[in-house]
Design a protein around this motif. Structure first.
Motif, mmCIF file in Angstrom:
data_model
loop_
_atom_site.group_PDB
_atom_site.id
_atom_site.type_symbol
_atom_site.label_atom_id
_atom_site.label_comp_id
_atom_site.label_asym_id
_atom_site.label_seq_id
_atom_site.Cartn_x
_atom_site.Cartn_y
_atom_site.Cartn_z
ATOM 1 N N ARG A 54 2.419 21.032 -38.444
ATOM 2 C CA ARG A 54 2.823 21.687 -37.212
ATOM 3 C C ARG A 54 3.172 23.313 -36.989
ATOM 4 O O ARG A 54 4.164 23.855 -37.241
ATOM 5 C CB ARG A 54 4.201 21.259 -36.845
ATOM 6 N N VAL A 55 1.859 24.060 -37.469
ATOM 7 C CA VAL A 55 1.874 25.394 -37.325
ATOM 8 C C VAL A 55 0.578 25.941 -36.332
ATOM 9 O O VAL A 55 -0.421 25.284 -36.555
ATOM 10 C CB VAL A 55 1.610 25.914 -38.805
ATOM 11 N N GLU A 56 1.031 26.462 -35.449
ATOM 12 C CA GLU A 56 0.259 26.873 -34.308
ATOM 13 C C GLU A 56 0.097 28.304 -33.906
ATOM 14 O O GLU A 56 1.256 28.915 -33.944
ATOM 15 C CB GLU A 56 0.319 26.067 -33.069
ATOM 16 N N GLY A 57 -1.018 28.895 -33.640
ATOM 17 C CA GLY A 57 -1.268 30.263 -33.420
ATOM 18 C C GLY A 57 -1.830 31.148 -34.532
ATOM 19 O O GLY A 57 -2.383 30.622 -35.271
ATOM 20 N N TYR A 58 -1.715 32.450 -34.284
ATOM 21 C CA TYR A 58 -2.465 33.386 -34.997
ATOM 22 C C TYR A 58 -1.239 34.394 -35.615
ATOM 23 O O TYR A 58 -0.355 34.633 -35.155
ATOM 24 C CB TYR A 58 -3.590 34.150 -34.423
ATOM 25 N N VAL A 59 -1.672 34.772 -36.866
ATOM 26 C CA VAL A 59 -0.992 35.756 -37.546
ATOM 27 C C VAL A 59 -1.873 36.868 -38.521
ATOM 28 O O VAL A 59 -3.055 36.640 -38.646
ATOM 29 C CB VAL A 59 0.021 35.140 -38.419
ATOM 30 N N GLY B 129 4.606 39.639 -33.035
ATOM 31 C CA GLY B 129 4.518 41.099 -33.416
ATOM 32 C C GLY B 129 3.044 41.631 -32.996
ATOM 33 O O GLY B 129 2.305 40.578 -32.710
ATOM 34 N N PRO B 130 2.606 42.667 -33.762
ATOM 35 C CA PRO B 130 1.262 43.174 -33.568
ATOM 36 C C PRO B 130 0.214 42.275 -34.056
ATOM 37 O O PRO B 130 0.391 41.982 -35.400
ATOM 38 C CB PRO B 130 1.365 44.461 -34.136
ATOM 39 N N GLY B 131 -0.524 41.499 -33.492
ATOM 40 C CA GLY B 131 -1.457 40.681 -34.000
ATOM 41 C C GLY B 131 -1.061 39.315 -34.176
ATOM 42 O O GLY B 131 -1.703 38.606 -34.984
ATOM 43 N N THR B 132 0.305 39.074 -33.966
ATOM 44 C CA THR B 132 0.969 37.864 -34.305
ATOM 45 C C THR B 132 1.779 37.056 -33.252
ATOM 46 O O THR B 132 2.319 37.664 -32.409
ATOM 47 C CB THR B 132 1.979 38.273 -35.519
ATOM 48 N N ASP B 133 1.330 35.811 -33.007
ATOM 49 C CA ASP B 133 2.002 35.052 -32.255
ATOM 50 C C ASP B 133 1.896 33.660 -32.712
ATOM 51 O O ASP B 133 0.867 33.019 -32.853
ATOM 52 C CB ASP B 133 1.402 35.022 -30.975
ATOM 53 N N LEU B 134 2.880 33.456 -33.540
ATOM 54 C CA LEU B 134 2.697 32.115 -34.473
ATOM 55 C C LEU B 134 4.052 31.371 -34.579
ATOM 56 O O LEU B 134 5.333 31.658 -34.583
ATOM 57 C CB LEU B 134 2.687 32.624 -36.065
ATOM 58 N N THR B 135 3.948 29.769 -34.396
ATOM 59 C CA THR B 135 4.737 29.069 -34.306
ATOM 60 C C THR B 135 4.934 28.173 -35.705
ATOM 61 O O THR B 135 3.816 27.385 -36.072
ATOM 62 C CB THR B 135 5.066 28.058 -33.049
ATOM 63 N N PHE C 162 -4.217 29.143 -36.752
ATOM 64 C CA PHE C 162 -3.852 27.903 -37.231
ATOM 65 C C PHE C 162 -4.046 26.807 -36.022
ATOM 66 O O PHE C 162 -3.598 27.222 -34.808
ATOM 67 C CB PHE C 162 -2.138 27.677 -37.586
ATOM 68 N N GLU C 163 -4.303 25.585 -36.238
ATOM 69 C CA GLU C 163 -4.496 24.591 -35.286
ATOM 70 C C GLU C 163 -3.768 23.209 -35.933
ATOM 71 O O GLU C 163 -4.409 22.988 -37.182
ATOM 72 C CB GLU C 163 -5.760 24.431 -34.865
ATOM 73 N N ALA D 204 -4.846 23.789 -49.037
ATOM 74 C CA ALA D 204 -4.958 25.389 -49.541
ATOM 75 C C ALA D 204 -4.926 26.034 -48.080
ATOM 76 O O ALA D 204 -4.524 26.986 -47.977
ATOM 77 C CB ALA D 204 -6.106 25.748 -50.120
ATOM 78 N N ARG D 205 -5.253 25.235 -47.048
ATOM 79 C CA ARG D 205 -5.531 25.986 -45.832
ATOM 80 C C ARG D 205 -3.855 25.727 -44.886
ATOM 81 O O ARG D 205 -4.027 25.813 -43.768
ATOM 82 C CB ARG D 205 -6.467 25.116 -44.877
ATOM 83 N N ARG D 206 -3.123 25.124 -45.482
ATOM 84 C CA ARG D 206 -1.837 24.759 -44.878
ATOM 85 C C ARG D 206 -0.586 25.455 -45.626
ATOM 86 O O ARG D 206 -0.746 25.801 -46.651
ATOM 87 C CB ARG D 206 -1.412 23.282 -44.768
#
Ligand code: ZN
Ligand code: ZN
Length: 411
Positions: free
Chosen positions: A261-266, A216-222, A286-287, A313-315
């Motif tokens: 196992r979370v990758e991408g931006y949101v 979606g806008p600004g989001t490509d998150l797996t 996320f990386e 807290a970062r996951r």
């Protein structure tokens, strides 16, 4: 003069909270927490609880002026303290099968003018002291429920252009509507709503997706899903055998993501009201499951403090699906309260996972939960990433893609 909150409707809300939310059993005790401004609902719940056969109803009341007195007058060392004895007592109460109800409705901006460092320290001390009791809630050792009361301070924030009485009336009407107490048979309406949510969970559990891909806008998150994850939503049967509806209202189905196992931006689609501060325009990347970059157009210092609370807290600890057509989303209101706003949109939560969101979750110990990808943290903070523009694909273990959401609705 017509009171801003209809007492008959308030009684119905109390009855639904006790009978559907808690499903309080004869002889069971009830521990109730509430702000002092919600006393009319506390009293109505006490009536309904004793009518349902409650053994003992014990309210714990917090008060905005008392909280602010601390932040403005207490010695510095106070902000690393918590009432451990009280939280230990809560844990003991849950061990004795006491049900738990929280009435939400505090002024969401109560701490917005206070020193963020003190707020963060006080929250951390509280979270640590509360943790043993909180784990008994999150693992559903007992039946529990959160229900809301339209306090004037909250109403003024949601409807800033209205006089206080009118704002309170409007917030009360919104709460009553999304809490499904309006019809002739609210208990039956909740049974139908629970059946619909359970059907969504059954479909998702049958798919056994390895990951969800949000675009979606600004989001490509797996978002990878935890090994052996299970989707939950609506009524839940606690380990004491009592089926409760932990949230009123509720529109979400949710599960445990894989913490590594979370990758991408949101990009967040709504502001996050976090313990007195409004955090707006959140964008993170996320990386390997960890947030490695985080920005906010407003409240970024608070966001960074939250992310530094501890290693977890970062996951992610939760991923939840809510259609854009949900009644809370359609109300168009920003409630500044997670119980409502999280039911307006798909969301993810930073921090602690729900160990119940696993196949046979009740039997897993914390090490097994962690090994399967469940996250652990003192925080659990939901923020909204859904909108009418979000698409979601389910990704199978073989890489196959199945449409789950299109333009914010179930595909
Ligand atoms: Zn949620
Ligand atoms: Zn959550």
């Amino acid at each position: 003069m017509i009171p801003p909150i209809d007492p008959a409707q308030l009684d119905r809300l109390a009855e639904v909270a006790v009978r559907v939310g808690l499903n309080l059993q004869p002889g069971q005790d009830l521990l109730l927490t509430a702000p002092s401004t919600a006393l009319p609902l506390v009293r109505a719940i006490a009536v309904q609880a004793y009518r349902a056969g409650a053994g003992l109803v014990t309210p714990l009341i917090s008060d905005e002026a008392v909280t602010l007195a601390r932040f403005r007058n207490a010695p510095d060392a106070s902000f690393d303290r918590a009432a451990n004895w009280l939280f230990d007592g809560m844990a003991a109460a849950f061990d004795a099968n006491t049900a738990r109800m929280g009435i939400v409705g505090d002024n969401p901006m109560m701490l917005s003018a206070e020193d963020p460092a003190k707020v963060a320290r006080a929250n951390k001390a509280n979270s640590l002291a509360y943790r043993p009791a909180m784990q008994k809630i999150t693992t559903f050792q007992i039946n529990w429920n959160l229900t809301a009361y339209p306090t004037p301070a909250w109403a003024r924030l949601v409807f800033p252009d209205l006089p206080e009485d009118e704002a309170t009336r409007r917030l009360a009407e919104a709460i009553f509507a999304v809490s499904r107490i309006g019809g002739d048979d609210p208990v039956g309406a909740w049974a139908a709503h629970n059946a619909a949510l359970h059907a969504r969970c059954a479909w998702l559990n049958g798919q056994r997706f390895a990951a969800l891909h949000f675009t979606g806008p600004g989001t490509d998150l797996t978002v990878g899903l935890a090994d052996g994850h299970a989707w939950l939503g609506g009524a839940t049967t606690a380990k004491n055998g009592i089926t409760c509806n932990p949230n009123i209202p509720t529109e979400e189905v949710f599960t445990t993501p894989h913490a590594r196992r979370v990758e991408g931006y949101v990009r967040a689609t709504k502001p996050l009201s976090h313990q007195g501060t409004l955090i707006e325009g959140i964008e993170v990347r996320f990386e390997g499951g960890r947030i490695v970059e985080a920005r906010a157009s407003k409240g970024e210092a608070v966001l960074q403090k939250v992310l530094d609370s501890d290693e977890g807290a970062r996951r992610l600890g939760e991923v939840a699906l809510v259609p854009h057509s949900s009644p809370i989303s359609q109300s168009g209101l920003l409630f500044y309260n997670t119980l409502f706003d999280e039911n307006a949109a798909c969301h993810i939560a930073l921090g602690q996972c729900y160990s119940t969101c696993f196949v046979d979750g009740g039997t897993l110990n914390p090490e097994q939960v962690a090994a399967q990808g469940g996250n652990s943290s003192v925080i659990h903070i939901d923020w909204m990433i859904g909108s009418g523009q979000i698409d979601i694909d389910g990704i199978g273990a073989d890489g196959s893609r199945t449409p789950v959401f299109r333009k914010g609705e179930w595909a």
